[in-house]
Design a protein around this motif. Structure first.
Motif, PDB file in Angstrom:
ATOM      1  N   PHE A  68       0.917  -1.256   0.104  1.00  0.00           N
ATOM      2  CA  PHE A  68      -0.097   0.067   0.021  1.00  0.00           C
ATOM      3  C   PHE A  68       0.811   1.326   0.098  1.00  0.00           C
ATOM      4  N   THR A  69       0.373   2.057  -0.817  1.00  0.00           N
ATOM      5  CA  THR A  69       1.509   3.507  -0.912  1.00  0.00           C
ATOM      6  C   THR A  69       0.598   4.502  -0.790  1.00  0.00           C
ATOM      7  N   GLU A  70       1.009   5.595   0.040  1.00  0.00           N
ATOM      8  CA  GLU A  70       0.457   6.946   0.286  1.00  0.00           C
ATOM      9  C   GLU A  70       1.296   7.849  -0.564  1.00  0.00           C
ATOM     10  N   ILE A  71       0.373   8.417  -1.503  1.00  0.00           N
ATOM     11  CA  ILE A  71       1.174   9.401  -2.456  1.00  0.00           C
ATOM     12  C   ILE A  71       0.679  10.756  -2.463  1.00  0.00           C
ATOM     13  N   THR A  72       1.506  11.788  -2.408  1.00  0.00           N
ATOM     14  CA  THR A  72       1.253  13.292  -2.208  1.00  0.00           C
ATOM     15  C   THR A  72       1.783  13.796  -3.570  1.00  0.00           C
ATOM     16  N   LEU A  73       0.832  14.506  -4.251  1.00  0.00           N
ATOM     17  CA  LEU A  73       1.509  15.419  -5.388  1.00  0.00           C
ATOM     18  C   LEU A  73       1.857  16.850  -5.160  1.00  0.00           C
ATOM     19  N   LYS A  74       2.720  17.280  -5.887  1.00  0.00           N
ATOM     20  CA  LYS A  74       3.380  18.610  -5.739  1.00  0.00           C
ATOM     21  C   LYS A  74       2.351  19.634  -5.894  1.00  0.00           C
ATOM     22  N   ASN A  75       1.410  19.490  -6.905  1.00  0.00           N
ATOM     23  CA  ASN A  75       0.487  20.497  -7.212  1.00  0.00           C
ATOM     24  C   ASN A  75      -0.983  19.734  -7.263  1.00  0.00           C
ATOM     25  N   HIS A  76      -2.127  20.659  -6.916  1.00  0.00           N
ATOM     26  CA  HIS A  76      -3.403  20.038  -6.941  1.00  0.00           C
ATOM     27  C   HIS A  76      -4.367  20.653  -7.888  1.00  0.00           C
ATOM     28  N   ARG A  77      -3.848  21.184  -8.938  1.00  0.00           N
ATOM     29  CA  ARG A  77      -4.600  21.299  -9.867  1.00  0.00           C
ATOM     30  C   ARG A  77      -5.504  20.013 -10.621  1.00  0.00           C
ATOM     31  N   ASP A  80      -3.151  18.426 -12.867  1.00  0.00           N
ATOM     32  CA  ASP A  80      -2.166  17.285 -12.196  1.00  0.00           C
ATOM     33  C   ASP A  80      -2.486  16.019 -11.901  1.00  0.00           C
ATOM     34  N   PHE A  81      -3.893  16.103 -11.145  1.00  0.00           N
ATOM     35  CA  PHE A  81      -4.481  14.771 -10.835  1.00  0.00           C
ATOM     36  C   PHE A  81      -4.884  13.933 -12.114  1.00  0.00           C
ATOM     37  N   ALA A  82      -5.265  14.592 -13.185  1.00  0.00           N
ATOM     38  CA  ALA A  82      -5.603  14.078 -14.368  1.00  0.00           C
ATOM     39  C   ALA A  82      -4.281  13.282 -14.990  1.00  0.00           C
ATOM     40  N   ILE A 100      -7.941  10.204  -1.498  1.00  0.00           N
ATOM     41  CA  ILE A 100      -8.390  10.079  -0.083  1.00  0.00           C
ATOM     42  C   ILE A 100      -8.311  11.626   0.608  1.00  0.00           C
ATOM     43  N   SER A 101      -8.927  11.503   1.932  1.00  0.00           N
ATOM     44  CA  SER A 101      -8.790  12.837   2.526  1.00  0.00           C
ATOM     45  C   SER A 101      -7.663  12.641   3.382  1.00  0.00           C
ATOM     46  N   GLY A 102      -7.366  13.714   4.195  1.00  0.00           N
ATOM     47  CA  GLY A 102      -6.157  13.689   5.056  1.00  0.00           C
ATOM     48  C   GLY A 102      -4.957  14.225   4.309  1.00  0.00           C
ATOM     49  N   GLY A 103      -3.823  13.615   4.991  1.00  0.00           N
ATOM     50  CA  GLY A 103      -2.448  14.331   4.752  1.00  0.00           C
ATOM     51  C   GLY A 103      -1.747  13.894   3.536  1.00  0.00           C
ATOM     52  N   TYR A 104      -2.560  12.895   2.543  1.00  0.00           N
ATOM     53  CA  TYR A 104      -2.104  12.537   1.222  1.00  0.00           C
ATOM     54  C   TYR A 104      -3.116  12.512   0.297  1.00  0.00           C
ATOM     55  N   ASP A 105      -2.668  12.392  -0.940  1.00  0.00           N
ATOM     56  CA  ASP A 105      -3.835  12.472  -1.995  1.00  0.00           C
ATOM     57  C   ASP A 105      -4.446  11.219  -2.452  1.00  0.00           C
ATOM     58  N   TYR A 106      -3.419  10.227  -2.377  1.00  0.00           N
ATOM     59  CA  TYR A 106      -3.910   8.885  -3.041  1.00  0.00           C
ATOM     60  C   TYR A 106      -3.510   7.760  -2.200  1.00  0.00           C
ATOM     61  N   LEU A 107      -4.276   6.863  -2.128  1.00  0.00           N
ATOM     62  CA  LEU A 107      -3.834   5.472  -1.552  1.00  0.00           C
ATOM     63  C   LEU A 107      -3.910   4.421  -2.519  1.00  0.00           C
ATOM     64  N   MET A 108      -2.741   3.816  -2.620  1.00  0.00           N
ATOM     65  CA  MET A 108      -2.696   2.786  -3.986  1.00  0.00           C
ATOM     66  C   MET A 108      -2.166   1.579  -3.379  1.00  0.00           C
ATOM     67  N   LYS A 109      -2.923   0.249  -3.996  1.00  0.00           N
ATOM     68  CA  LYS A 109      -2.282  -1.067  -3.656  1.00  0.00           C
ATOM     69  C   LYS A 109      -1.667  -1.392  -4.937  1.00  0.00           C
TER      70      LYS A 109
END
Length: 158
Positions: A68-77, A80-82, A100-109
């Motif tokens: 499981f990997t938590e990922i945060t993106l540099k920018n949130h436009r 960027d997500f697309a 996801i909500s919270g301190g990270y943008d994505y939770l990946m498996k």
């Protein structure tokens, strides 16, 4: 289409066994076979049943690694997500990706054959510059509970 409790029961039983015969399903949901089959066909037509698949015991095929990997993106436009999603969608080893909500943008498996393969994938993602700021990896040691069906009757009221 408004679902009733019988429709939810049909969906619940099909989650457990997609290969159940119509006669067996009809008996479980207290319908005669013909009306049961009509309901199943309507559920398929309306898109409630997205498809059928086999659950494979991958441990019989060989050793795998789940991360499981938590990922945060540099920018949130939106772009960027697309861009990020378009890239990870092409990676077969990405089994799930959740915004996801919270301190990270994505939770990946991820499911890979080894830690080296996982690391290669992550290095490639960084090299592609798809906007990853930071990531944290959590290697699964054991999965004592994995359910393949949802408790539809408890989540949804009919």
């Amino acid at each position: 289409m408004k679902l009733d409790r019988i429709d939810l029961k049909i969906l619940s039983e099909l989650q457990k066994n997609g290969r159940i015969t119509n006669v067996e399903l009809a008996e479980l949901v207290n319908l005669s076979p013909s009306p049961c089959l009509m309901r199943v066909k309507k559920l398929q037509t309306e898109g409630y049943i997205a498809g059928y698949s086999a659950q494979i015991d991958v441990s019989k095929l060989g050793q795998t690694l789940t991360v499981f990997t938590e990922i945060t993106l540099k920018n949130h436009r939106q772009t960027d997500f697309a861009r990020f999603l378009a890239t990870v969608d092409k990676i077969d080893e990405v089994i799930e990706c959740h915004l996801i909500s919270g301190g990270y943008d994505y939770l990946m498996k991820f499911v890979t054959s080894s830690i080296a393969e996982y690391q290669t994938i992550m290095e490639r993602l960084i090299d592609l510059d798809v906007g990853i700021d930071k990531y944290f990896s959590f290697v699964v040691l054991k999965s004592p509970i994995v359910k393949t069906h949802l408790p539809l009757d408890k989540i949804f009221e009919a």
